[in-house]
Design an enzyme around this catalytic site. Structure first.
Site, mmCIF file in Angstrom:
data_model
loop_
_atom_site.group_PDB
_atom_site.id
_atom_site.type_symbol
_atom_site.label_atom_id
_atom_site.label_comp_id
_atom_site.label_asym_id
_atom_site.label_seq_id
_atom_site.Cartn_x
_atom_site.Cartn_y
_atom_site.Cartn_z
ATOM 1 N N TYR A 522 0.816 -1.213 0.000
ATOM 2 C CA TYR A 522 0.000 0.000 0.000
ATOM 3 C C TYR A 522 0.850 1.263 0.000
ATOM 4 O O TYR A 522 0.428 2.303 -0.489
ATOM 5 C CB TYR A 522 -0.894 0.044 1.242
ATOM 6 C CG TYR A 522 -2.155 -0.760 1.151
ATOM 7 C CD1 TYR A 522 -2.117 -2.136 1.014
ATOM 8 C CD2 TYR A 522 -3.392 -0.143 1.227
ATOM 9 C CE1 TYR A 522 -3.278 -2.880 0.950
ATOM 10 C CE2 TYR A 522 -4.555 -0.870 1.170
ATOM 11 C CZ TYR A 522 -4.499 -2.239 1.029
ATOM 12 O OH TYR A 522 -5.648 -2.969 0.974
ATOM 13 N N LYS A 575 3.852 -15.084 2.483
ATOM 14 C CA LYS A 575 4.042 -15.812 1.221
ATOM 15 C C LYS A 575 5.556 -15.994 1.080
ATOM 16 O O LYS A 575 6.205 -15.559 0.112
ATOM 17 C CB LYS A 575 3.428 -14.985 0.070
ATOM 18 C CG LYS A 575 3.430 -15.672 -1.269
ATOM 19 C CD LYS A 575 2.453 -16.829 -1.392
ATOM 20 C CE LYS A 575 2.606 -17.538 -2.719
ATOM 21 N NZ LYS A 575 1.950 -18.846 -2.773
ATOM 22 N N ASP A 608 -1.994 -18.479 0.670
ATOM 23 C CA ASP A 608 -2.942 -19.218 -0.168
ATOM 24 C C ASP A 608 -3.598 -20.338 0.622
ATOM 25 O O ASP A 608 -4.824 -20.552 0.561
ATOM 26 C CB ASP A 608 -2.263 -19.737 -1.453
ATOM 27 C CG ASP A 608 -0.832 -20.223 -1.230
ATOM 28 O OD1 ASP A 608 -0.336 -20.110 -0.079
ATOM 29 O OD2 ASP A 608 -0.201 -20.717 -2.186
ATOM 30 N N ASP A 633 -6.098 -7.311 4.412
ATOM 31 C CA ASP A 633 -7.296 -6.726 3.798
ATOM 32 C C ASP A 633 -8.157 -7.838 3.204
ATOM 33 O O ASP A 633 -9.366 -7.910 3.434
ATOM 34 C CB ASP A 633 -6.845 -5.743 2.705
ATOM 35 C CG ASP A 633 -8.014 -5.071 2.026
ATOM 36 O OD1 ASP A 633 -8.985 -4.712 2.727
ATOM 37 O OD2 ASP A 633 -7.973 -4.906 0.790
ATOM 38 N N ASP A 637 -11.826 -9.619 4.898
ATOM 39 C CA ASP A 637 -13.105 -9.653 4.161
ATOM 40 C C ASP A 637 -13.574 -11.098 4.020
ATOM 41 O O ASP A 637 -14.751 -11.406 4.177
ATOM 42 C CB ASP A 637 -12.937 -9.053 2.749
ATOM 43 C CG ASP A 637 -13.270 -7.568 2.720
ATOM 44 O OD1 ASP A 637 -13.092 -6.906 3.763
ATOM 45 O OD2 ASP A 637 -13.709 -7.066 1.660
HETATM 46 C C1 LIG Z 1 -10.669 1.449 0.946
HETATM 47 C C2 LIG Z 1 -9.381 0.716 1.061
HETATM 48 C C3 LIG Z 1 -8.243 1.666 0.916
HETATM 49 C C4 LIG Z 1 -9.296 -0.070 2.370
HETATM 50 C C5 LIG Z 1 -8.021 -0.894 2.405
HETATM 51 O O1 LIG Z 1 -7.681 -1.590 1.459
HETATM 52 O O2 LIG Z 1 -7.354 -0.856 3.444
HETATM 53 C C6 LIG Z 1 -10.435 -1.018 2.637
HETATM 54 O O3 LIG Z 1 -10.437 -2.105 1.782
HETATM 55 C C7 LIG Z 1 -10.369 -1.483 4.059
HETATM 56 O O4 LIG Z 1 -10.208 -2.668 4.284
HETATM 57 O O5 LIG Z 1 -10.506 -0.655 4.950
#
Ligand SMILES: CC(C)[C@H](C(=O)O)[C@@H](O)C(=O)O
Ligand SMILES: NC(=O)c1ccc[n+]([C@@H]2O[C@H](COP(=O)([O-])OP(=O)(O)OC[C@H]3O[C@@H](n4cnc5c(N)ncnc54)[C@H](O)[C@@H]3O)[C@@H](O)[C@H]2O)c1
Length: 753
Positions: A522, A575, A608, A633, A637
């Site tokens: 990032y 990784k 992975d 990230d 999710d």
């Molecule tokens: C919006 C984006 C920059 C952010 C990230 O990747 O960190 C989002 O996906 C999160 O998880 O807060």
């Protein structure tokens, strides 16, 4: 009236950070630094470019960070991020001459140990004693000689004029009942990016105590001493019959000084002479205008007869000591200010005919019980929360979380929350041309905590010149929030059926993803497509990690693992079979955990295979998942699939490990609290977004930033009770809207508070 001795020279003001030689002018120092470092000594810590003057470097750095760089308070060095700056100040300037001294005089020549942690280890390993920051255990020796540059000249001189070495060992403090953090009002905010072992001392938080209005001022402090010493304390001492005594901001810290002026002594000796003789401390002319706190324990242990009659006695001194302790430890400024019960308590103590140690204890008890009652009535803590609703469903979910926080504030008279909303993300681009306008950044920097919805959307998509996501990354970086904490579990067991994975596989899943948030891909150098004439068909990003970045996030993971009973297992994800940065990650995680946290179990997984495990056998990853920015990230999710919706999961982004709310030394810390989901453009504006992730983020905010465990738990219980009734938003297969869920949670919460 005596005046403070003036600084003998200004040379204290410009110490060289390399050899610690002090110079009288900034220009001289800049020239001097060049003798160590060559012609361009001021080197940018982002791109390594050198500059002859620090001002030129500052201007240059602005181009990288878009903000003012962080300047050292003591020398001309500047840094792109605040954490490097505070580490430099702590290590190069603040710790100079300070240290901890072992109470065992025979011990290894009784050397000065610089760092608190090393000292604590020493106490533990050599003497089997636990270090606590109670004054009885406070062996801090030394004094910070130079005052921050933001202080006025007179104040800086006064700081420089204070005795260099003072020592705190307070044998009578063990008579003081130990206040718990719940009894006290913490208002010292740890800077976002403070090194995790930095203890913030109120020395730097002036005014430490404001006694204004508590007493009638009998005698004005002299102009010569008012530059540094707080005149506000004078009336307090005047009320004891002791004229012109000042409780300085410094004396609010454990190594402060108390500076009474001589009163006509009955014994024929000057007051100081009496103190000196009684304390058997050799006369030192530099102390003529102040009694350093080394004398305080001695005074405390002296019978009243030895003191100028009636002016100064053990109970009064014990009150000051309690004040020092309280302010140092809990930052009681707000508790004391404006109260009129404290003078009453003090005047009662003054009238007390007793003068033995038992009175000290009694006074301390009375003092603390007064403070206790004040903390819940007269001066409740007020927390400033910056709210960033953002874009898409952000404002919809935020409005429900704000209702929840308002319910807490209304139902709990001891909690005062000030919420203020600011533009951030896409809506801020539309209004100000900037996703993170300077006013929003400043509000966030000053806030006690930040509650965020979500940002982004197709209107400012990936091809847009200015993107909302850049604002979020800049905010995280600017606040030094390197630790992103994302728990993935079931807010209620009734959600088991909502999971697309079989209930027998997901029952009991409880994982906390600890994601490194301001490093890696990032923030590494990148090249956009078309940005380079030499590589017109190429774009690239770089994943960069340093040892210290991996160490600090590993320590956060370890502290979170240790906070559980039994401690959680750590699963580090990388990784390493392909990436160099991952090999460094794995090595540093292994070394840090093995050397510093040998009691913790840990293993390593390739990202992975970890992604596969999260859906195939998620309980295998129960505990702490420690990983770098991008993997974190994605995996967080993915982990939201387990309880059934992205809309359920909260997060906290902090500049270190959170303190346990029950810890007596709980340290408030700021941070961003937000659901892990995005702005969900596909459902925005329909009022159907699930607000639970945001509401649970508000609970994390109360717990981590303010140490308010009870209301945090009440929110979580209210969420569970509502989910237990079976009511669901659309993402979980139900029909309820965001507001209906908010109504139900608020209703449950009112019953729980
Ligand atoms: C919006 C984006 C920059 C952010 C990230 O990747 O960190 C989002 O996906 C999160 O998880 O807060
Ligand atoms: N921290 C943040 O602000 C943040 C986080 C992630 C994504 N984003 C941004 O959000 C925008 C949209 O991204 P995306 O669509 O990939 O991811 P998203 O998280 O916004 O949505 C993914 C899916 O989950 C659903 N969803 C998300 N939150 C929900 C909720 N509370 N209730 C019900 N359903 C919910 C959405 O409807 C969508 O179907 C992008 O611009 C992205 O950069 C921002």
């Amino acid at each position: 009236m005596p005046t403070q001795p003036r600084s003998t020279s200004k040379s204290e003001r410009w110490p060289c950070h390399i050899c610690l030689k002090t110079l009288s002018r900034k220009g001289d120092l800049e020239r001097h630094i060049r003798t160590h470092t060559g012609e361009k000594p001021f080197v940018c810590d982002v791109c390594d470019k050198g500059f002859a003057q620090s001002s030129a470097l500052k201007t240059h750095m602005n181009c990288h960070t878009g903000a003012k760089p962080h300047a050292c308070q003591h020398c001309p060095r500047v840094f792109s991020d605040r954490s490097s700056c505070s580490r430099h100040e702590l290590e190069v300037h603040r710790m100079d001459g300070c240290g901890y001294q072992c109470p065992d005089k025979e011990c290894k020549g009784n050397q000065l140990i610089k760092r608190k942690k090393t000292f604590a280890d020493h106490l533990h390993s050599k003497h089997g004693r636990k270090y606590t920051s109670q004054p009885i255990e406070n062996f801090l020796v030394g004094e910070i000689k130079s005052a921050p540059r933001r202080y006025s000249t007179s104040r800086r001189r006064a700081v420089a004029a204070t005795p260099n070495i003072v020592k705190v060992e307070a044998p009578t403090f063990d008579l003081v009942p130990t206040p718990s953090s719940a009894d006290m009002v913490p208002n010292l905010r740890i800077p976002y990016d403070a090194p995790s072992d930095l203890t913030v001392e109120p020395y730097f938080h002036e005014p430490a105590i404001d006694f204004s209005g508590l007493f009638t001022l009998d005698d004005e402090p002299s102009p010569g001493s008012s530059g540094f010493y707080s005149s506000d304390a004078s009336p307090m001492l005047s009320a004891t019959g002791f004229n012109n005594a000042y409780l300085s901001p410094m004396s609010a810290s454990p190594y402060g000084s108390l500076s009474p002026s001589p009163a006509p002594p009955e014994s024929g000796l000057s007051f100081y002479e009496e103190i000196r003789q009684a304390a058997l401390i050799p006369h030192d002319p530099s102390y003529d205008h102040g009694v350093p706190s080394a004398f305080v324990p001695a005074m405390m242990s002296m019978p009243n007869a030895l003191l100028p009659s009636g002016y100064f006695n053990a109970p009064i001194q014990s009150i000051f000591s309690c004040i020092n302790l309280s302010v140092a430890k809990f930052g009681l400024r707000r508790t004391l200010a404006g109260s009129d019960s404290v003078p009453e308590a003090i005047s009662q103590l003054i009238k007390s005919p007793k003068s033995t140690e038992s009175v000290c204890a009694e006074s301390a008890e009375q003092y603390f019980s007064t403070l206790h009652s004040l903390s819940s009535t007269a001066t409740m803590p007020s927390y400033r929360i910056v709210v960033l609703p953002g874009d898409g469903i952000g404002p919809e979910v935020i409005s429900q979380a704000v209702r929840v926080l308002e319910t807490i504030a209304t139902s709990s008279p001891e909690i005062s929350l000030q919420l203020e909303s600011h533009d951030f993300g896409g809506c801020a681009i539309d209004k100000h041309g900037d996703p993170l306008p300077p006013s929003t950044l400043q509000a966030c920097q000053e806030a006690d905590a930040i509650l965020m919805g979500s940002i982004g959307g197709p209107k400012w998509g990936v091809d847009a010149k200015i993107r909302p996501e850049a604002g979020l990354l800049k905010l995280r970086k600017a606040l030094g929030l390197y630790a992103n904490i994302r728990p993935a579990n079931f807010a209620s067991d009734s959600l088991l059926d909502a999971s697309p994975i079989k209930p027998e596989l997901v029952k009991g899943v409880d994982m906390i993803v600890i994601r490194e948030l301001i490093g890696g891909l990032y923030f590494g150098a990148r090249q956009e497509l078309g940005a380079s004439a030499e590589q017109p068909d190429t774009a690239w990003d770089t994943m960069i990690y340093s040892i210290s970045e991996v160490q600090r996030i590993t320590r956060v993971a370890a502290r979170i693992a240790l906070a559980a009973n039994p401690p959680l297992e750590i699963h580090s994800i990388d990784k390493a079979n392909v990436l160099a940065a991952s090999r460094l990650w794995r090595k540093v995680v292994t070394e840090t955990l093995t050397n510093e946290f040998p009691q913790l179990k840990f293993d390593h997984h390739l990202v992975d295979s970890a992604a596969m495990l999260i859906v195939a056998n998620p309980r295998k990853l129960n505990g702490v998942i420690l990983t770098e920015n991008l993997f974190g990230d994605i995996l967080s999710d993915q982990s939201s699939v387990i309880p059934g919706s992205l809309g359920l999961l909260p997060s906290a982004s902090l500049a270190g490990a959170p303190s346990a709310p029950s810890a007596p030394d709980f340290k408030p810390t700021s941070g961003i609290y937000e659901p892990i989901h995005g702005s969900a453009p596909d459902i925005a504006g329909q009022g159907i977004a699930n607000p639970i992730g945001t509401i649970l983020s508000a609970a994390m905010l109360l717990r981590y930033s303010f140490g308010l465990e009870k209301p945090a738990k009440a929110i979580e219980d209210a969420v569970r009770k509502v989910l237990d009734t079976g009511v669901r938003t659309k993402d979980l297969g139900g029909q309820a809207g965001s507001e209906e869920i908010g109504d139900l949670i608020v209703k449950e919460l009112k019953g729980l508070l």
